[in-house]
Design a protein around this motif. Sequence first.
Motif, mmCIF file in Angstrom:
data_model
loop_
_atom_site.group_PDB
_atom_site.id
_atom_site.type_symbol
_atom_site.label_atom_id
_atom_site.label_comp_id
_atom_site.label_asym_id
_atom_site.label_seq_id
_atom_site.Cartn_x
_atom_site.Cartn_y
_atom_site.Cartn_z
ATOM 1 N N GLY A 12 -13.378 24.588 0.084
ATOM 2 C CA GLY A 12 -13.837 23.243 -0.215
ATOM 3 C C GLY A 12 -14.851 22.751 0.808
ATOM 4 O O GLY A 12 -15.480 23.538 1.517
ATOM 5 N N LYS A 13 -14.990 21.427 0.922
ATOM 6 C CA LYS A 13 -15.986 20.840 1.827
ATOM 7 C C LYS A 13 -15.745 21.221 3.279
ATOM 8 O O LYS A 13 -16.686 21.412 4.054
ATOM 9 C CB LYS A 13 -15.986 19.323 1.681
ATOM 10 C CG LYS A 13 -16.490 18.833 0.328
ATOM 11 C CD LYS A 13 -16.446 17.320 0.242
ATOM 12 C CE LYS A 13 -16.928 16.832 -1.126
ATOM 13 N NZ LYS A 13 -16.837 15.365 -1.235
ATOM 14 N N SER A 14 -14.480 21.328 3.665
ATOM 15 C CA SER A 14 -14.172 21.632 5.068
ATOM 16 C C SER A 14 -14.585 23.045 5.459
ATOM 17 O O SER A 14 -14.634 23.374 6.648
ATOM 18 C CB SER A 14 -12.680 21.432 5.346
ATOM 19 O OG SER A 14 -11.899 22.312 4.566
ATOM 20 N N ILE A 66 -17.434 24.305 5.490
ATOM 21 C CA ILE A 66 -18.691 24.274 6.248
ATOM 22 C C ILE A 66 -18.388 24.178 7.748
ATOM 23 O O ILE A 66 -18.898 24.963 8.561
ATOM 24 C CB ILE A 66 -19.563 23.085 5.795
ATOM 25 C CG1 ILE A 66 -19.920 23.225 4.307
ATOM 26 C CG2 ILE A 66 -20.820 22.982 6.648
ATOM 27 C CD1 ILE A 66 -20.572 21.988 3.708
ATOM 28 N N SER A 111 -21.107 29.302 3.240
ATOM 29 C CA SER A 111 -20.910 27.881 3.546
ATOM 30 C C SER A 111 -21.521 27.483 4.879
ATOM 31 O O SER A 111 -22.102 26.405 5.020
ATOM 32 C CB SER A 111 -19.415 27.539 3.553
ATOM 33 O OG SER A 111 -18.870 27.642 2.279
ATOM 34 N N TRP A 144 -18.844 23.397 -9.104
ATOM 35 C CA TRP A 144 -19.598 22.635 -8.112
ATOM 36 C C TRP A 144 -20.491 21.605 -8.794
ATOM 37 O O TRP A 144 -21.092 21.873 -9.826
ATOM 38 C CB TRP A 144 -20.466 23.555 -7.262
ATOM 39 C CG TRP A 144 -19.716 24.618 -6.524
ATOM 40 C CD1 TRP A 144 -19.858 25.974 -6.660
ATOM 41 C CD2 TRP A 144 -18.699 24.427 -5.539
ATOM 42 N NE1 TRP A 144 -19.001 26.635 -5.823
ATOM 43 C CE2 TRP A 144 -18.275 25.718 -5.115
ATOM 44 C CE3 TRP A 144 -18.102 23.302 -4.958
ATOM 45 C CZ2 TRP A 144 -17.277 25.896 -4.152
ATOM 46 C CZ3 TRP A 144 -17.116 23.475 -4.003
ATOM 47 C CH2 TRP A 144 -16.720 24.760 -3.606
ATOM 48 N N ALA A 195 -23.592 20.030 -4.364
ATOM 49 C CA ALA A 195 -22.977 21.247 -3.816
ATOM 50 C C ALA A 195 -23.758 22.487 -4.233
ATOM 51 O O ALA A 195 -23.955 23.417 -3.437
ATOM 52 C CB ALA A 195 -21.527 21.353 -4.273
ATOM 53 N N TYR A 212 -26.838 22.724 -2.106
ATOM 54 C CA TYR A 212 -26.490 23.121 -0.739
ATOM 55 C C TYR A 212 -26.203 24.621 -0.671
ATOM 56 O O TYR A 212 -26.714 25.324 0.215
ATOM 57 C CB TYR A 212 -25.269 22.337 -0.254
ATOM 58 C CG TYR A 212 -24.766 22.808 1.100
ATOM 59 C CD1 TYR A 212 -25.409 22.422 2.266
ATOM 60 C CD2 TYR A 212 -23.675 23.675 1.191
ATOM 61 C CE1 TYR A 212 -24.985 22.874 3.507
ATOM 62 C CE2 TYR A 212 -23.244 24.141 2.432
ATOM 63 C CZ TYR A 212 -23.899 23.730 3.581
ATOM 64 O OH TYR A 212 -23.480 24.189 4.797
#
Length: 365
Positions: free
Chosen positions: A72-74, A76, A99, A129, A133, A136
């Motif tokens: 997920g986002k974390s 990165i 990521s 996504w 996302a 990115y």
Amino acid sequence: MKKNQKTRVAIIGTVGIPAKYGGFETLAENLVAQLGNRYEFTVYCSAPSYIGQRKESYLGARLKYIPLKANGKSSIIYDALSIVQALFFADVILILGVSGAFMIPVIRWFTKKRVITNIDGLEWKRDKWGGTAKKYLKWQEKIAIKYSNSIVVDNKGIEDHVMKEYGLPSNLIAYGANHVYKKRLGEAVKNELRLPDSFAFKVCRIEPENNIHIILNAFGETDFDFVMVGNWSNSEYGKLLKEKHDSSNNLYLLDPIYEPDKLNALRSNCSLYVHGHSAGGTNPSLVEAMYLELPIVAFDVNYNRYTTDNEALYFSTKNDLTQLLNSELMKVDNLKSIGKKMKNIAIRKYTWKVIGEAYEQLFSA
């Protein structure tokens, strides 16, 4: 590096080992098992995934824990923190996924560390996504391919994409499958799960790109018993599908099964393995099914055709799959023949010895 000292390899981007999540984790564990006598491995792990189960080492590899989720986002920040730590000791940094690829130029500009990145399919194409996302991840893919010392792809389709899009070569290394094993499906498990004697089988995350709706609609129009294991409650897509099909007499929609023995028993004893993935590259669950000598019917995309050497059965629509299931191709002798072809391909291409040797060439380049 001192004379006779082992090359130090940091593996970054997985939930961790012992493997209990997915393909990258299984890859990390098997690289350590195959090459641990020649390389000094450190594997970065997600602390929240190993609460009460933390180890200092596993299979000879040192384990380092980051207090964040790996997905997920974390992911990165998780990858970035892992990379920063690895800079203090590693000779080679193996990054699984893109990521945290924005860190790779920094590594290359300020150090002589060797960076190898497995770009994990075309992650930016996945339906799960959103637009931001996707942009990115596409940007991170570009950075990884431009700045890594070596790029690893797991499928010929992705190798072609990297050459066409970026004009750069990549290293095609898939996944091993010989960690899976056949297991007898005992009467206790059959009774517990209320399973039929003969059934087709599928296990995956319940996501639109895995074409679960096509598969359930097709099997629902046949007399072919179908057992599927997945995380139905994790999305509206899954909830709606289960609500629609759960009452069908020939569909057995099971919640996630985490016991390897039970999962292997289900896979080992199915008469047909169904693979609906349309995104990504070489899927670990597909090569595992091949190694178990299962006849395969797969969604018709180039990734799946490359993985199976065009020797499986393929479908694109509900009607395609329905016609296949009702055809002469479902006769026992034909399915056995397909299963043998799948096994032979897996032995030739998808063993951890083959995969380990390919990664070792990159570590020592």
